[in-house]
Write a protein that holds these residues in place. Structure first.
Motif, PDB file in Angstrom:
ATOM      1  N   PRO A 186       0.817  -1.177  -0.108  1.00  0.00           N
ATOM      2  CA  PRO A 186      -0.298  -0.148  -0.392  1.00  0.00           C
ATOM      3  C   PRO A 186       0.970   1.429   0.392  1.00  0.00           C
ATOM      4  N   VAL A 187       0.476   2.339  -0.550  1.00  0.00           N
ATOM      5  CA  VAL A 187       1.343   3.626  -0.580  1.00  0.00           C
ATOM      6  C   VAL A 187       0.766   4.652   0.638  1.00  0.00           C
ATOM      7  N   VAL A 188       0.822   5.031   1.013  1.00  0.00           N
ATOM      8  CA  VAL A 188       0.789   5.861   2.505  1.00  0.00           C
ATOM      9  C   VAL A 188       1.194   7.400   2.633  1.00  0.00           C
ATOM     10  N   ARG A 189       0.328   8.347   2.087  1.00  0.00           N
ATOM     11  CA  ARG A 189       0.450   9.509   2.192  1.00  0.00           C
ATOM     12  C   ARG A 189       0.206  10.387   4.034  1.00  0.00           C
ATOM     13  N   THR A 190       1.564  10.641   4.211  1.00  0.00           N
ATOM     14  CA  THR A 190       1.934  11.512   5.332  1.00  0.00           C
ATOM     15  C   THR A 190       3.004  12.469   6.154  1.00  0.00           C
ATOM     16  N   ILE A 191       2.149  13.033   6.502  1.00  0.00           N
ATOM     17  CA  ILE A 191       2.962  14.875   6.801  1.00  0.00           C
ATOM     18  C   ILE A 191       3.439  14.339   8.096  1.00  0.00           C
ATOM     19  N   ALA A 192       4.650  13.999   8.699  1.00  0.00           N
ATOM     20  CA  ALA A 192       5.559  13.104   9.788  1.00  0.00           C
ATOM     21  C   ALA A 192       4.842  14.642  10.548  1.00  0.00           C
ATOM     22  N   THR A 193       5.525  15.704  10.522  1.00  0.00           N
ATOM     23  CA  THR A 193       5.655  16.665  10.767  1.00  0.00           C
ATOM     24  C   THR A 193       4.576  17.296  12.127  1.00  0.00           C
ATOM     25  N   GLU A 194       3.192  16.720  11.359  1.00  0.00           N
ATOM     26  CA  GLU A 194       2.183  16.959  11.599  1.00  0.00           C
ATOM     27  C   GLU A 194       1.533  16.164  12.651  1.00  0.00           C
ATOM     28  N   GLY A 195       1.818  14.539  12.052  1.00  0.00           N
ATOM     29  CA  GLY A 195       1.217  13.311  12.848  1.00  0.00           C
ATOM     30  C   GLY A 195       0.147  12.661  11.694  1.00  0.00           C
ATOM     31  N   THR A 196      -0.217  13.197  10.453  1.00  0.00           N
ATOM     32  CA  THR A 196      -1.239  13.464   9.592  1.00  0.00           C
ATOM     33  C   THR A 196      -0.472  11.930   9.184  1.00  0.00           C
ATOM     34  N   GLY A 197      -1.793  10.772   9.173  1.00  0.00           N
ATOM     35  CA  GLY A 197      -1.641   9.074   8.644  1.00  0.00           C
ATOM     36  C   GLY A 197      -0.868   8.756   9.540  1.00  0.00           C
ATOM     37  N   ALA A 198      -0.349   8.326  10.490  1.00  0.00           N
ATOM     38  CA  ALA A 198       0.237   7.426  10.984  1.00  0.00           C
ATOM     39  C   ALA A 198      -0.426   6.645  11.489  1.00  0.00           C
ATOM     40  N   SER A 199      -1.680   6.998  11.764  1.00  0.00           N
ATOM     41  CA  SER A 199      -2.295   5.980  12.045  1.00  0.00           C
ATOM     42  C   SER A 199      -2.725   4.753  10.857  1.00  0.00           C
ATOM     43  N   GLU A 200      -2.849   5.691   9.879  1.00  0.00           N
ATOM     44  CA  GLU A 200      -2.603   4.296   8.731  1.00  0.00           C
ATOM     45  C   GLU A 200      -1.658   3.829   8.277  1.00  0.00           C
ATOM     46  N   LEU A 201      -0.635   4.356   8.336  1.00  0.00           N
ATOM     47  CA  LEU A 201       0.315   3.571   8.236  1.00  0.00           C
ATOM     48  C   LEU A 201       1.144   2.794   9.275  1.00  0.00           C
ATOM     49  N   LEU A 202       0.491   2.595  10.820  1.00  0.00           N
ATOM     50  CA  LEU A 202       0.219   2.264  11.998  1.00  0.00           C
ATOM     51  C   LEU A 202      -0.314   0.553  11.174  1.00  0.00           C
ATOM     52  N   ALA A 203      -1.440   0.427  10.099  1.00  0.00           N
ATOM     53  CA  ALA A 203      -2.566   0.010  10.044  1.00  0.00           C
ATOM     54  C   ALA A 203      -1.976  -1.020   8.815  1.00  0.00           C
ATOM     55  N   ALA A 204      -1.132  -0.211   8.028  1.00  0.00           N
ATOM     56  CA  ALA A 204      -0.719  -0.421   6.552  1.00  0.00           C
ATOM     57  C   ALA A 204       0.810  -1.940   7.033  1.00  0.00           C
ATOM     58  N   ILE A 205       1.232  -1.412   8.008  1.00  0.00           N
ATOM     59  CA  ILE A 205       2.077  -2.395   8.776  1.00  0.00           C
ATOM     60  C   ILE A 205       1.350  -3.518   9.238  1.00  0.00           C
ATOM     61  N   THR A 206       0.361  -2.790  10.318  1.00  0.00           N
ATOM     62  CA  THR A 206      -0.422  -4.575  10.440  1.00  0.00           C
ATOM     63  C   THR A 206      -0.974  -5.908  10.186  1.00  0.00           C
ATOM     64  N   SER A 207      -1.327  -5.254   8.586  1.00  0.00           N
ATOM     65  CA  SER A 207      -2.048  -6.077   7.404  1.00  0.00           C
ATOM     66  C   SER A 207      -1.119  -6.423   7.299  1.00  0.00           C
ATOM     67  N   HIS A 208       0.271  -5.835   7.091  1.00  0.00           N
ATOM     68  CA  HIS A 208       1.262  -7.027   6.245  1.00  0.00           C
ATOM     69  C   HIS A 208       1.379  -7.786   7.434  1.00  0.00           C
ATOM     70  N   ARG A 209       2.182  -7.386   8.153  1.00  0.00           N
ATOM     71  CA  ARG A 209       2.417  -8.879   9.440  1.00  0.00           C
ATOM     72  C   ARG A 209       1.186  -9.756   9.111  1.00  0.00           C
ATOM     73  N   ALA A 210      -0.218  -9.216   9.049  1.00  0.00           N
ATOM     74  CA  ALA A 210      -1.465 -10.661   9.239  1.00  0.00           C
ATOM     75  C   ALA A 210      -1.175 -11.434   7.933  1.00  0.00           C
ATOM     76  N   PHE A 211      -0.820 -10.655   7.180  1.00  0.00           N
ATOM     77  CA  PHE A 211      -0.567 -11.374   5.422  1.00  0.00           C
ATOM     78  C   PHE A 211       0.444 -12.277   5.695  1.00  0.00           C
ATOM     79  N   LEU A 212       1.667 -12.113   6.191  1.00  0.00           N
ATOM     80  CA  LEU A 212       2.730 -12.361   6.002  1.00  0.00           C
ATOM     81  C   LEU A 212       1.781 -14.112   7.405  1.00  0.00           C
ATOM     82  N   THR A 213       1.201 -13.691   8.454  1.00  0.00           N
ATOM     83  CA  THR A 213       1.255 -14.721   9.467  1.00  0.00           C
ATOM     84  C   THR A 213       0.183 -15.549   8.653  1.00  0.00           C
ATOM     85  N   SER A 214      -1.061 -14.871   8.286  1.00  0.00           N
ATOM     86  CA  SER A 214      -1.798 -15.508   7.883  1.00  0.00           C
ATOM     87  C   SER A 214      -1.466 -16.836   6.489  1.00  0.00           C
ATOM     88  N   ASN A 215      -0.821 -16.430   6.215  1.00  0.00           N
ATOM     89  CA  ASN A 215      -0.057 -17.294   4.926  1.00  0.00           C
ATOM     90  C   ASN A 215       0.839 -17.400   5.181  1.00  0.00           C
TER      91      ASN A 215
END
Ligand SMILES: Nc1nc2c(ncn2[C@@H]2O[C@H](COP(=O)(O)OP(=O)(O)OP(=O)(O)O)[C@@H](O)[C@H]2O)c(=O)[nH]1
Ligand SMILES: [Mg+2]
Length: 336
Positions: free
Chosen positions: A243-272
């Motif tokens: 996934p491609v996630v847009r962020t503005i790190a200095t404002e914290g924008t997109g941080a929760s989306e980034l964590l969600a993307a990381i979490t779903s990648h981990r879930a992908f690794l685990t389930s497969n």
């Protein structure tokens, strides 16, 4: 503490043995200063400490590992800080190692990261450290892996490894992570460079940071085009679409989306059932790194291996043997 002569640490002497065992116990008790001290020993390749760390290997937990890589100044540290905030909301203890393959000293980077991750410096459940490769046989990949083990021993549930994208080094460090996040910015040239360097091949999640700047749209198109050129896995292997996630790190924008993307990648690794394969590859590359480093050390340290190495150098110098033939002969004489 009584030293058991069978213990591999015994050869380092009683005093040193006691100090190191005490340090290991304090790391396990999650003492920040002990973890900091241990990472300095890791950085210097301290044999006594590393032997003690190795002795804990069987009981080491396997915390999740996230690698964050990208060009200098793309906002990796700022982004890491926002990611720490998200992970802290889940009560996870977070350990961060920032490795700088381009610089032999870590002082400057450390200072900068303190500023960028400043809000977490007083949190006892967050540990951050910049590391350089100075003084080590085998370089950065080995040291970073040892650092991750120290953090695992210290009970961190989430480990983030930040690396500057300067070539092979970040690819090496990406192998250490379960999920690799590649950070790009809309500034001209980043995407093209990243694609060229093959960084896209290691990306499990792509971040377009500094999305407050112009050009995020075009960069996203470039990234998606580049992604189509990625080699396909063998037929039947499940395919992950980064996934491609847009962020503005200095404002914290997109941080929760980034964590969600990381979490779903981990879930992908685990389930497969791919985590085990990733760990196997990690074990393999670690063994190769350590074998290479061990070999280098043996050739330089003394004894028969060093003598043979010196002779091989002379043969190459005189032109009586090519370097390849000299190495083949050397390995044969060492029974390897
Ligand atoms: N405008 C803008 N600036 C940002 C953003 N994220 C980070 N920065 C700024 O970019 C600069 C570099 O940020 P860092 O987080 O240090 O970047 P880095 O990738 O860790 O840098 P190195 O570790 O030196 O490679 C800092 O001045 C940040 O304040 C963003 O989303 N928008
Ligand atoms: Mg940084």
């Amino acid at each position: 503490m009584q030293v058991n002569p069978e213990c591999p640490l015994a050869r380092y002497g009683e005093a040193r043995h006691t100090v190191v065992m005490d340090l290991i116990a304090r790391i396990q008790a999650r003492e920040t200063r002990a973890i900091a001290r241990a990472l300095t020993l890791v950085e210097n390749g301290d044999a006594t400490f590393l032997t003690a760390l190795d002795a804990e290997y069987a009981s080491l937990p396997h915390p999740e590992r996230v690698g964050i890589t990208g060009p200098p100044g793309s906002g990796k540290s700022t982004l890491t800080s926002t990611l720490i905030s998200e992970l802290r909301k889940q009560q996870k203890r977070v350990g961060v190692v920032a490795v700088d393959p381009s610089s032999p000293f870590s002082g400057g980077a450390l200072l900068g990261d303190r500023l960028r991750m400043g809000e977490h410096t007083l949190d006892p459940d967050v540990f951050m450290r910049s590391m350089a490769s100075r003084g080590r046989f085998g370089g950065l990949a080995i040291g970073s892996e040892d650092a991750c083990e120290v953090l695992a021993l210290g009970g961190f549930e989430s480990i983030i490894v930040e690396t500057v994208g300067v070539g092979q080094s970040e690819v090496d460090i990406a192998r250490m992570a379960d999920t690799t996040v590649v950070v790009l910015t809309p500034s001209a040239g980043d995407s093209v460079q990243a694609l060229k360097a093959g960084i896209m091949e290691i990306a499990d999640v792509v971040v377009i940071n500094k999305a407050d700047r112009e050009g995020a749209e075009r960069l996203e198109e470039d990234i998606k085009e580049g992604m189509e050129l990625r080699p396909h896995p063998p037929a039947g292997t499940p395919m992950w679409q980064p996934p491609v996630v847009r962020t503005i790190a200095t404002e914290g924008t997109g941080a929760s989306e980034l964590l969600a993307a990381i979490t779903s990648h981990r879930a992908f690794l685990t389930s497969n059932r791919l985590l085990e394969g990733a760990r196997l590859r990690r074990a393999e590359s670690r063994l190769v790194d350590l074998a290479g480093a061990g070999m280098l050390q043996a050739l330089k340290q003394g004894g028969r291996a060093k003598a043979l190495f010196q002779a091989a150098k002379q043969d190459v110098l005189r032109g009586t043997m090519s370097p390849r033939a000299a190495v083949t002969s050397l390995l044969k004489q060492l029974d390897l």
